[in-house]
Scaffold this active site. Structure first.
Site, mmCIF file in Angstrom:
data_model
loop_
_atom_site.group_PDB
_atom_site.id
_atom_site.type_symbol
_atom_site.label_atom_id
_atom_site.label_comp_id
_atom_site.label_asym_id
_atom_site.label_seq_id
_atom_site.Cartn_x
_atom_site.Cartn_y
_atom_site.Cartn_z
ATOM 1 N N ASP A 194 -1.547 -0.658 5.885
ATOM 2 C CA ASP A 194 -1.820 -0.047 7.188
ATOM 3 C C ASP A 194 -3.290 0.285 7.420
ATOM 4 O OD1 ASP A 194 -1.762 2.149 5.268
ATOM 5 O OD2 ASP A 194 -1.990 3.421 7.014
ATOM 6 N N ASP A 223 0.863 -1.165 0.000
ATOM 7 C CA ASP A 223 0.000 0.000 0.000
ATOM 8 C C ASP A 223 0.912 1.232 0.000
ATOM 9 O OD1 ASP A 223 -2.225 1.744 0.873
ATOM 10 O OD2 ASP A 223 -1.212 1.652 2.812
ATOM 11 N N ASP A 263 -6.997 -2.046 3.662
ATOM 12 C CA ASP A 263 -6.004 -3.082 3.381
ATOM 13 C C ASP A 263 -6.325 -4.405 4.064
ATOM 14 O OD1 ASP A 263 -4.360 -1.328 1.874
ATOM 15 O OD2 ASP A 263 -3.592 -0.483 3.744
HETATM 16 P P1 ADP Z 1 -3.787 4.153 0.314
HETATM 17 O O1 ADP Z 1 -4.442 2.995 -0.374
HETATM 18 O O2 ADP Z 1 -2.729 4.800 -0.534
HETATM 19 O O3 ADP Z 1 -3.290 3.863 1.688
HETATM 20 P P2 ADP Z 1 -6.391 5.065 1.140
HETATM 21 O O4 ADP Z 1 -7.120 3.954 0.475
HETATM 22 O O5 ADP Z 1 -6.345 5.122 2.618
HETATM 23 O O6 ADP Z 1 -4.924 5.265 0.494
HETATM 24 O O7 ADP Z 1 -7.056 6.389 0.626
HETATM 25 C C1 ADP Z 1 -7.250 6.535 -0.762
HETATM 26 C C2 ADP Z 1 -7.774 7.898 -1.032
HETATM 27 O O8 ADP Z 1 -9.084 8.022 -0.463
HETATM 28 C C3 ADP Z 1 -6.950 9.013 -0.387
HETATM 29 O O9 ADP Z 1 -5.901 9.397 -1.222
HETATM 30 C C4 ADP Z 1 -8.004 10.081 -0.222
HETATM 31 O O10 ADP Z 1 -8.174 10.763 -1.428
HETATM 32 C C5 ADP Z 1 -9.273 9.313 0.087
HETATM 33 N N1 ADP Z 1 -9.503 9.166 1.541
HETATM 34 C C6 ADP Z 1 -9.502 8.030 2.266
HETATM 35 N N2 ADP Z 1 -9.802 8.266 3.566
HETATM 36 C C7 ADP Z 1 -9.964 9.611 3.676
HETATM 37 C C8 ADP Z 1 -10.296 10.512 4.753
HETATM 38 N N3 ADP Z 1 -10.503 10.099 6.009
HETATM 39 N N4 ADP Z 1 -10.407 11.827 4.448
HETATM 40 C C9 ADP Z 1 -10.213 12.274 3.197
HETATM 41 N N5 ADP Z 1 -9.891 11.510 2.159
HETATM 42 C C10 ADP Z 1 -9.779 10.194 2.373
HETATM 43 MG MG MG Z 2 -2.704 3.166 3.673
#
Ligand code: ADP
Ligand code: MG
Length: 245
Positions: free
Chosen positions: A203, A9, A207
């Protein structure tokens, strides 16, 4: 030790918890008002993005103004604030909310959009930094015999590709929802050479399904969500990517 594919991730795993608000671009309101909308909607979230918005908001936080709040993995947060729907997240969430949003060309980091009622309220740019040691960790994995390093991220292509290139990853998949991360791992599993394993490192809540499905799931223990830690086989207590090799 027999691992041939390492999938990872991005946010919180390869990049730092060192998030900070780099720019506030409101539309039709002040910086403080935009941050206030976002901070209230994010006040129950422990996502790194939420933490950085809460840290940047200097006004009062009045949770009694909030109604129902729901966190949408891979999209953002939706909340009722003063009786009106507020959405805070990526373009897909804005699309769903029907807000007349537009992208921001900032290369500084992740762009978080905000809508209030049926209108677009602007966006907040969150600067994200690659963790020290992440690049060395990826190189060390290759030196140990890992054939493919693959990033799976919910973030947009512009940000995901930049991080993937900086770290020298073999493949980058962006804009993924939790079930899409799972589909890609389902595709990768039959591609590994016989007798080898697939490791996934993550994390977030998003995931957890992949952490369970991978041969070996590794979670970040400090920044990680409870769901990710619960689903993992290995937990890195200090979130240091160099512990992966
Ligand atoms: P990654 O897979 O890279 O860890 P996430 O899946 O946690 O990223 O988040 C993907 C996208 O979803 C973020 O880049 C953001 O645009 C949006 N996102 C997720 N959770 C939040 C939140 N609590 N507030 C704002 N945007 C969020
Ligand atoms: Mg993440």
């Amino acid at each position: 030790a027999r691992c041939s594919i390492v999938a990872l991730d991005k946010t919180g795993t390869l990049t730092h918890g060192n998030f900070r608000v780099a720019a506030v671009h409101p539309e039709g309101m002040t910086d403080g008002a935009l941050l206030g909308l976002a901070a209230h909607a994010e006040s129950y979230s422990n996502h790194p993005i939420a933490q950085s918005i809460l840290a940047a908001y200097e006004g009062d936080l009045d949770k009694s103004r909030l109604g129902e709040v729901s966190e949408r993995a891979g999209l953002g947060v939706s909340a009722m604030l003063d009786g009106r729907p507020v959405h805070v997240g990526n373009g897909a969430l804005m699309q769903e909310a029907g807000a007349d949003w537009h992208d921001c060309q900032s290369t500084e980091g992740t762009v978080v959009h905000v809508s209030s009622g049926s209108g677009y309220a602007g966006h907040i740019v969150i600067a994200d930094e690659v963790k020290p040691g992440a690049k060395a960790a990826m190189a060390e994995l290759k030196a140990l015999g890992v054939k493919r390093t693959v990033m799976l991220t919910g973030d947009i292509a512009r940000v995901g590709q930049a991080v993937g290139q900086a770290l020298g990853l073999d493949e980058v998949h962006t804009g993924l929802l939790p079930d899409q991360k799972l589909s890609i791992v389902e595709e990768l599993l039959p591609q590994k050479p016989a007798g080898t394993t697939l490791v996934f490192v993550g994390d977030g809540v998003n995931d957890a399904p992949v952490l369970s499905r991978a041969d070996v799931g590794i979670a970040m223990g400090a920044l990680g969500s409870d769901a990710a830690i619960e689903a993992a086989d290995v937990v890195l207590m200090d979130d240091n990517p160099l512990k992966i090799p």
